[in-house]
Design a protein around this motif. Structure first.
Motif, PDB file in Angstrom:
ATOM      1  N   UNK A 148      91.895  20.833 -23.357  1.00 29.32           N
ATOM      2  CA  UNK A 148      91.708  22.131 -23.996  1.00 29.32           C
ATOM      3  C   UNK A 148      92.985  22.946 -23.886  1.00 29.32           C
ATOM      4  N   UNK A 149      92.856  24.191 -23.476  1.00 30.60           N
ATOM      5  CA  UNK A 149      94.026  25.049 -23.326  1.00 30.60           C
ATOM      6  C   UNK A 149      94.580  25.082 -21.924  1.00 30.60           C
ATOM      7  N   UNK A 150      93.998  24.321 -21.007  1.00 25.25           N
ATOM      8  CA  UNK A 150      94.439  24.344 -19.608  1.00 25.25           C
ATOM      9  C   UNK A 150      94.956  22.972 -19.196  1.00 25.25           C
ATOM     10  N   UNK A 151      95.864  22.978 -18.237  1.00 25.64           N
ATOM     11  CA  UNK A 151      96.393  21.712 -17.756  1.00 25.64           C
ATOM     12  C   UNK A 151      97.502  21.927 -16.748  1.00 25.64           C
ATOM     13  N   UNK A 152      98.270  20.870 -16.554  1.00 32.26           N
ATOM     14  CA  UNK A 152      99.375  20.890 -15.603  1.00 32.26           C
ATOM     15  C   UNK A 152     100.602  20.285 -16.265  1.00 32.26           C
ATOM     16  N   UNK A 153     101.727  20.965 -16.109  1.00 33.82           N
ATOM     17  CA  UNK A 153     103.000  20.435 -16.565  1.00 33.82           C
ATOM     18  C   UNK A 153     103.734  19.852 -15.372  1.00 33.82           C
ATOM     19  N   UNK A 154     104.167  18.601 -15.480  1.00 30.57           N
ATOM     20  CA  UNK A 154     104.912  17.947 -14.412  1.00 30.57           C
ATOM     21  C   UNK A 154     106.335  17.738 -14.927  1.00 30.57           C
ATOM     22  N   UNK A 155     107.309  18.278 -14.205  1.00 33.07           N
ATOM     23  CA  UNK A 155     108.703  18.244 -14.626  1.00 33.07           C
ATOM     24  C   UNK A 155     109.510  17.323 -13.713  1.00 33.07           C
ATOM     25  N   UNK A 156     110.479  16.647 -14.278  1.00 36.15           N
ATOM     26  CA  UNK A 156     111.482  15.914 -13.510  1.00 36.15           C
ATOM     27  C   UNK A 156     112.839  16.404 -13.997  1.00 36.15           C
TER      28      UNK A 156
END
Length: 168
Positions: A148-156
């Motif tokens: 949906x509109x929610x989540x997690x961004x994982x950056x490297x």
């Protein structure tokens, strides 16, 4: 009752006009301040749903060496004098590889490798109901595991040799 509705309508209309005027006055300043000095490079984004039987995100391996051309045979071999010398092989100790960095978040699991050449995405596996969206540019990789509109961004981040997460 009509009087109350009329006042409410006038108040809502005035509020909409005030917010619109404020936004149009401020948006140019915000755009100049925050957007113009950031050099955004285009990137390729991929989306994978966890419920699909689609293959997981795995980037193609980068070639480490260019192939060397094979020498052409000469038409007449020339005799050479050979001397047998004891050979000593110079074997360098293998460079220790860092183990992959596994980041587990509510939306799934992301695996990166960090090395001198930068970071590389090994896999992005969303849990059921979530999707994985991969964005790449020079110096960083971002994987969004969203539902949906929610989540997690994982950056490297390559030049800092680190990973980071961001909830939204």
């Amino acid at each position: 009752m009509r009087r109350t509705l009329r006042y409410a309508a006038i108040w809502c209309g005035a509020t909409v006009v005030a917010v619109s005027v404020s936004w149009f006055g401020v948006r140019g300043v915000l755009r100049n301040e925050f957007v113009d000095d950031v050099n955004v490079e285009p990137f390729l984004a991929q989306t994978i749903a966890a419920d699909d039987n689609a293959p997981r995100v795995v980037p193609p391996p980068k070639p480490t060496q260019k192939p060397t051309p094979t020498p052409k045979p000469t038409s007449t071999p020339t005799p050479r004098r050979t001397t047998i010398k004891p050979t000593t092989s110079k074997t360098s100790a293998p460079t220790p590889r860092k183990p992959p960095k596994v980041i587990t978040v509510k939306g799934g699991e992301v695996v990166f490798t960090l090395g001198p050449e930068g970071c590389r995405l090994v896999s992005a596996t969303p849990v059921s109901g979530y999707t994985a969206k991969v964005a790449r540019a020079d110096g960083w990789i971002r994987v969004d595991l969203a539902k949906g509109g929610h989540g997690t961004g994982v950056f490297c981040i390559s030049h800092e040799q680190r990973t980071d997460t961001w909830e939204y």
